[in-house]
Design a protein around this motif. Structure first.
Motif, PDB file in Angstrom:
ATOM      1  N   MET A 128      53.283  12.937 102.197  1.00 34.92           N
ATOM      2  CA  MET A 128      52.702  13.887 101.062  1.00 34.92           C
ATOM      3  C   MET A 128      52.564  13.022  99.892  1.00 34.92           C
ATOM      4  SD  MET A 128      54.077  17.205  99.242  1.00 34.92           S
ATOM      5  CE  MET A 128      54.980  16.679  98.169  1.00 34.92           C
ATOM      6  N   ALA A 129      51.585  13.059  98.898  1.00 33.71           N
ATOM      7  CA  ALA A 129      51.511  12.275  97.853  1.00 33.71           C
ATOM      8  C   ALA A 129      52.789  12.322  96.984  1.00 33.71           C
ATOM      9  CB  ALA A 129      50.519  12.944  96.719  1.00 33.71           C
ATOM     10  N   SER A 130      53.210  11.343  96.491  1.00 33.02           N
ATOM     11  CA  SER A 130      54.253  10.985  95.698  1.00 33.02           C
ATOM     12  C   SER A 130      54.386  12.003  94.413  1.00 33.02           C
ATOM     13  CB  SER A 130      54.668   9.676  95.051  1.00 33.02           C
ATOM     14  OG  SER A 130      53.354   9.564  94.288  1.00 33.02           O
ATOM     15  N   ASP A 131      53.440  12.413  93.808  1.00 31.98           N
ATOM     16  CA  ASP A 131      53.471  13.552  92.966  1.00 31.98           C
ATOM     17  C   ASP A 131      52.989  14.967  93.569  1.00 31.98           C
ATOM     18  OD1 ASP A 131      52.951  15.446  91.040  1.00 31.98           O
ATOM     19  OD2 ASP A 131      52.092  14.213  89.548  1.00 31.98           O
ATOM     20  N   PRO A 132      53.793  15.843  93.958  1.00 28.15           N
ATOM     21  CA  PRO A 132      53.501  17.129  94.709  1.00 28.15           C
ATOM     22  C   PRO A 132      52.261  17.795  94.279  1.00 28.15           C
ATOM     23  CG  PRO A 132      55.561  17.407  93.458  1.00 28.15           C
ATOM     24  CD  PRO A 132      55.353  15.899  93.349  1.00 28.15           C
ATOM     25  N   ARG A 133      51.907  17.659  92.765  1.00 26.95           N
ATOM     26  CA  ARG A 133      50.630  18.087  92.087  1.00 26.95           C
ATOM     27  C   ARG A 133      49.389  17.697  92.801  1.00 26.95           C
ATOM     28  NH1 ARG A 133      53.872  16.571  87.993  1.00 26.95           N
ATOM     29  NH2 ARG A 133      54.382  18.196  86.423  1.00 26.95           N
ATOM     30  N   ASN A 134      49.560  16.474  93.514  1.00 27.19           N
ATOM     31  CA  ASN A 134      48.631  15.973  94.057  1.00 27.19           C
ATOM     32  C   ASN A 134      48.429  16.034  95.548  1.00 27.19           C
ATOM     33  OD1 ASN A 134      47.666  14.951  91.760  1.00 27.19           O
ATOM     34  ND2 ASN A 134      48.769  13.090  91.876  1.00 27.19           N
ATOM     35  N   VAL A 135      49.227  17.094  96.095  1.00 25.01           N
ATOM     36  CA  VAL A 135      48.942  17.305  97.506  1.00 25.01           C
ATOM     37  C   VAL A 135      47.789  17.646  98.177  1.00 25.01           C
ATOM     38  CG1 VAL A 135      49.610  19.829  97.078  1.00 25.01           C
ATOM     39  CG2 VAL A 135      50.133  18.880  99.343  1.00 25.01           C
ATOM     40  N   GLU A 136      47.371  17.016  99.339  1.00 22.81           N
ATOM     41  CA  GLU A 136      46.347  17.171  99.891  1.00 22.81           C
ATOM     42  C   GLU A 136      45.802  18.280 100.373  1.00 22.81           C
ATOM     43  OE1 GLU A 136      43.307  14.784 103.502  1.00 22.81           O
ATOM     44  OE2 GLU A 136      45.598  14.403 103.054  1.00 22.81           O
ATOM     45  N   ILE A 137      44.927  19.136 100.194  1.00 20.03           N
ATOM     46  CA  ILE A 137      44.293  20.241 100.711  1.00 20.03           C
ATOM     47  C   ILE A 137      43.545  19.895 101.916  1.00 20.03           C
ATOM     48  CG2 ILE A 137      43.349  22.517 100.326  1.00 20.03           C
ATOM     49  CD1 ILE A 137      45.687  22.200  98.501  1.00 20.03           C
ATOM     50  N   LYS A 138      44.151  20.117 103.090  1.00 25.29           N
ATOM     51  CA  LYS A 138      43.515  19.799 104.526  1.00 25.29           C
ATOM     52  C   LYS A 138      42.854  21.161 105.073  1.00 25.29           C
ATOM     53  CE  LYS A 138      47.404  17.064 105.450  1.00 25.29           C
ATOM     54  NZ  LYS A 138      48.552  17.174 105.919  1.00 25.29           N
ATOM     55  N   TYR A 139      43.255  22.299 104.911  1.00 23.73           N
ATOM     56  CA  TYR A 139      42.861  23.360 105.709  1.00 23.73           C
ATOM     57  C   TYR A 139      42.131  24.414 104.582  1.00 23.73           C
ATOM     58  CZ  TYR A 139      45.782  20.837 108.699  1.00 23.73           C
ATOM     59  OH  TYR A 139      46.265  20.045 109.374  1.00 23.73           O
ATOM     60  N   THR A 140      40.744  24.713 104.750  1.00 22.42           N
ATOM     61  CA  THR A 140      40.004  25.422 103.564  1.00 22.42           C
ATOM     62  C   THR A 140      38.940  26.462 104.564  1.00 22.42           C
ATOM     63  OG1 THR A 140      38.355  23.720 103.551  1.00 22.42           O
ATOM     64  CG2 THR A 140      39.930  23.541 101.957  1.00 22.42           C
ATOM     65  N   LYS A 141      38.967  26.124 105.716  1.00 23.79           N
ATOM     66  CA  LYS A 141      38.098  27.117 106.478  1.00 23.79           C
ATOM     67  C   LYS A 141      38.783  28.209 107.008  1.00 23.79           C
ATOM     68  CE  LYS A 141      34.681  23.691 107.325  1.00 23.79           C
ATOM     69  NZ  LYS A 141      33.743  23.159 108.117  1.00 23.79           N
ATOM     70  N   LEU A 142      38.129  29.228 107.795  1.00 19.28           N
ATOM     71  CA  LEU A 142      38.858  30.445 108.561  1.00 19.28           C
ATOM     72  C   LEU A 142      39.406  29.659 109.890  1.00 19.28           C
ATOM     73  CD1 LEU A 142      35.910  33.015 108.448  1.00 19.28           C
ATOM     74  CD2 LEU A 142      37.541  32.368 106.574  1.00 19.28           C
ATOM     75  N   PHE A 143      40.535  30.354 110.307  1.00 21.87           N
ATOM     76  CA  PHE A 143      41.118  29.785 111.547  1.00 21.87           C
ATOM     77  C   PHE A 143      41.001  30.925 112.418  1.00 21.87           C
ATOM     78  CE2 PHE A 143      44.843  29.173 114.330  1.00 21.87           C
ATOM     79  CZ  PHE A 143      44.617  27.906 114.770  1.00 21.87           C
ATOM     80  N   ILE A 144      40.044  30.782 113.600  1.00 19.72           N
ATOM     81  CA  ILE A 144      39.815  31.676 114.360  1.00 19.72           C
ATOM     82  C   ILE A 144      39.830  30.984 115.984  1.00 19.72           C
ATOM     83  CG2 ILE A 144      37.863  33.168 115.534  1.00 19.72           C
ATOM     84  CD1 ILE A 144      36.973  33.691 112.483  1.00 19.72           C
ATOM     85  N   ASP A 145      40.535  31.433 116.927  1.00 17.40           N
ATOM     86  CA  ASP A 145      40.489  30.859 118.125  1.00 17.40           C
ATOM     87  C   ASP A 145      40.954  29.464 118.364  1.00 17.40           C
ATOM     88  OD1 ASP A 145      40.356  32.052 120.706  1.00 17.40           O
ATOM     89  OD2 ASP A 145      38.144  31.478 120.902  1.00 17.40           O
ATOM     90  N   ASN A 146      41.939  29.174 117.359  1.00 23.06           N
ATOM     91  CA  ASN A 146      42.416  27.691 117.406  1.00 23.06           C
ATOM     92  C   ASN A 146      41.579  26.489 116.760  1.00 23.06           C
ATOM     93  OD1 ASN A 146      44.888  28.187 118.109  1.00 23.06           O
ATOM     94  ND2 ASN A 146      45.157  26.970 119.713  1.00 23.06           N
ATOM     95  N   GLU A 147      40.381  27.269 116.176  1.00 24.44           N
ATOM     96  CA  GLU A 147      39.393  26.278 115.493  1.00 24.44           C
ATOM     97  C   GLU A 147      39.476  26.648 113.790  1.00 24.44           C
ATOM     98  OE1 GLU A 147      38.699  23.669 116.917  1.00 24.44           O
ATOM     99  OE2 GLU A 147      38.991  24.116 118.762  1.00 24.44           O
ATOM    100  N   PHE A 148      39.140  25.552 112.911  1.00 18.37           N
ATOM    101  CA  PHE A 148      38.927  25.905 111.664  1.00 18.37           C
ATOM    102  C   PHE A 148      37.447  25.918 111.458  1.00 18.37           C
ATOM    103  CE2 PHE A 148      43.071  24.568 111.112  1.00 18.37           C
ATOM    104  CZ  PHE A 148      43.646  25.594 110.115  1.00 18.37           C
ATOM    105  N   VAL A 149      36.744  27.074 111.347  1.00 25.67           N
ATOM    106  CA  VAL A 149      35.326  27.234 111.074  1.00 25.67           C
ATOM    107  C   VAL A 149      35.052  27.910 109.623  1.00 25.67           C
ATOM    108  CG1 VAL A 149      35.211  27.708 113.476  1.00 25.67           C
ATOM    109  CG2 VAL A 149      35.745  29.873 111.996  1.00 25.67           C
ATOM    110  N   ASP A 150      33.511  27.813 109.506  1.00 23.40           N
ATOM    111  CA  ASP A 150      32.931  28.299 108.485  1.00 23.40           C
ATOM    112  C   ASP A 150      32.707  29.864 108.569  1.00 23.40           C
ATOM    113  OD1 ASP A 150      32.576  25.746 106.980  1.00 23.40           O
ATOM    114  OD2 ASP A 150      30.845  25.711 108.079  1.00 23.40           O
ATOM    115  N   ALA A 151      32.738  30.523 107.330  1.00 22.88           N
ATOM    116  CA  ALA A 151      32.254  32.011 107.467  1.00 22.88           C
ATOM    117  C   ALA A 151      30.939  32.120 107.923  1.00 22.88           C
ATOM    118  CB  ALA A 151      32.428  32.662 106.273  1.00 22.88           C
ATOM    119  N   VAL A 152      30.681  33.255 108.863  1.00 27.92           N
ATOM    120  CA  VAL A 152      29.396  33.824 109.211  1.00 27.92           C
ATOM    121  C   VAL A 152      28.469  33.280 108.207  1.00 27.92           C
ATOM    122  CG1 VAL A 152      27.924  35.336 110.416  1.00 27.92           C
ATOM    123  CG2 VAL A 152      30.274  34.840 111.157  1.00 27.92           C
TER     124      VAL A 152
END
Ligand code: TAP
Length: 488
Positions: A1-25
């Motif tokens: 993690m980044a040394s300053d927790p404010r800068n934590v990287e956001i890795k997951y922003t898509k829907l999680f369906i059937d074990n995959e991260f996917v865009d909305a329809v």
């Protein structure tokens, strides 16, 4: 993690369906805001009915007869849940930083809550191979047994106040029972749930067992609660939306429903209890997590003899709470979650002032950037005031005066809510009479909000809910009982 927790990287922003991260329809997204800065953290895929349909289909396939999840040894299910708990523990700082970023609770508190969530998963992991039916002596030459089976696909809709913990409260018993899940996190706090979904994939849950569809309540949430293939809805949130959930369950497929809803919980302080200690307990009861606790002790009843002393000390205590940047270690209270919540709290504070309650501390917004509210104490509050009746869900303590045990029992119970209650007294008779008479799902004696852990059933009487989270009782909410009789 980044040394300053404010800068934590956001890795997951898509829907999680059937074990995959996917865009909305629809390819639509919505903004997640930092309540401390009012700035956008990130855009997240916006799930709607079409996405809920996909997620439910995946969850249905994952629990179909012969599927990997359905046929998996119960003990192996436990290993998977334990693995998820280990991964959560290993990533505790990162996921806690995400919770603070999107929800505003202090980073120190987020870490405590995340480690409690690890315990929740471990508790339910231990249950998977201890769920079983019984043999029953029946009349006639018959042998009868019961079998416990998962209800099927469950929809889970959770609020923002404890985003990670609410997900683990819901996932633990559902997974222990062998159900598959579609979770809709709150629109303010989807990031923690998506991170948890990534950890579930890493832990090795088969595809479709856990699905996460961020989106809005009126679209994604509603699609889930109306869905004909969802066999149970577990909901935590407001009593108002709880009514919608019941209605959709009734009018769709009679899915099972469990509801953890709002509260206006009484904390009753008798004059034989040490006042300084009572002030501390009462402040924690209402100000913890910025008052955004369903079981917050939001009606502080104080016996007449110590009332004035208590009010003076409660005001001093509230004034001592450090409000500020939730990542700053000195901060004890961060911002409220969003503008709508801030505005609602400020308008309820105004109603208290207008109806004649006395502002003993606070009573205003802090600064003009970020959704910060002063810890507020009202004295001379009466039962008919709005601040004594409505859930404020913010850092506002209402102090009411009482004289006798019988009187305070009646006043404590004169609400449609019944989530929690507390009583502070050195007289065990008084404590037990109150504990038995009060209409509440949890009662604390000489403490408040303690021992809420994986082992203890938690939920409400009256319009504070139906069913229980946590404890062995919560697993029953996810099971069907099948009776099998053999003619001998
Ligand atoms: P709600 O507005 O009820 O939202 C809770 C969840 O329901 C959110 O995910 C929300 O989606 C979704 N939702 C909203 N409308 C819906 C609909 N028509 N159909 C299906 N889902 C819908 O509550 P909140 O303001 O987020 O949370 C605060 C409330 O929750 C308080 O009353 C508090 O007491 C209660 N609460 C209770 C407990 C327990 S354990 N009893 C614990 C925590 C909180 P959006 O994200 O789009 O709004």
């Amino acid at each position: 993690m980044a040394s300053d927790p404010r800068n934590v990287e956001i890795k997951y922003t898509k829907l999680f369906i059937d074990n995959e991260f996917v865009d909305a329809v629809s390819k639509k997204t919505f903004s997640v805001l930092n309540p401390s800065t009012e700035k956008v953290i990130v855009e997240v895929a916006e799930g709607d009915k079409a996405d809920v349909d996909k997620a439910v289909a995946a969850a249905k396939a994952a629990i179909a007869r012969g599927s990997e999840w359905r046929t998996m040894d119960a003990s192996r299910r436990g290993l998977l849940i334990n693995k998820l708990a280990d991964l959560l523990e290993n990533n505790l700082d990162e996921i806690s930083a995400i919770e603070t970023l999107e929800n505003g609770k202090t980073f120190e508190f987020s870490k405590i809550i995340t480690s409690l969530s690890v315990n929740v998963l471990r508790y339910f992991a231990g249950f998977t191979d201890k769920i079983h039916g019984s043999t029953i002596p029946t009349d006639g030459p018959l042998l009868t047994m019961t079998r416990k089976e998962p209800v099927g696909v469950v929809g889970q809709i959770i609020p923002w106040n404890y985003a990670i913990m609410m997900a683990t409260w819901k996932w633990g018993p559902a997974l222990a029972a062998g159900c598959t899940i579609v979770l809709k996190p709150a629109e303010q706090t989807p990031l923690g749930a998506l991170y948890l979904a990534a950890l579930a994939k890493e832990a090795g849950f088969p595809k479709g067992v856990i699905n996460v569809v961020p989106g809005f309540g009126s679209t994604a949430g509603s699609a889930l609660s109306w869905h004909p293939d969802v066999r149970k809805i577990a909901f935590t949130g407001s009593t108002q939306v709880g009514h919608f959930i019941m209605e959709s369950a009734a009018k769709s497929n009679l899915k099972k429903v469990s509801l953890e809803l709002g509260g206006k919980s009484p904390l009753v302080i008798f004059d034989d209890f040490n006042v300084d200690e009572a002030v501390e307990i009462a402040a924690d009861a209402i100000f913890s997590n910025h008052g955004q606790n369903c079981c917050a002790g939001s009606r502080t009843f104080v016996q007449s003899k110590i009332y004035n002393e208590f009010v003076t000390k409660a005001a001093a205590k509230a004034n001592s709470i450090k409000v500020g940047d939730p990542f700053c270690p000195e901060s004890q209270q961060g911002p409220q979650v969003d503008k709508a919540t801030l505005d609602k709290i400020l308008s309820l504070i105004e109603s208290g002032k207008k109806q004649g309650a006395n502002v003993a501390a606070g009573g205003n917004r802090v600064g003009d950037v970020g959704y910060y509210v002063q810890p507020t104490v009202f004295s001379n509050v009466t039962d008919n005031m709005i601040i004594a009746k409505e859930e404020i869900f913010g850092p506002v303590q209402s102090i009411l005066k009482f004289d006798t045990l019988e009187e305070v029992i009646e006043r404590a119970n004169s609400t449609e809510y019944g989530l929690a209650a507390g009583v502070l007294t050195k007289n065990i008779d008084t404590a037990m009479v109150f504990a038995q008479a009060v209409e509440a799902g949890s009662v604390w004696i000489n403490c408040y909000d303690e021992a809420i852990g994986p082992h203890t059933p938690f939920g409400g009487y009256k319009q504070s809910g139906i069913g229980r989270d946590l404890g062995e009782e919560s697993i029953k909410e996810y099971l069907e009982t099948k009776t099998i009789s053999i003619k001998l």
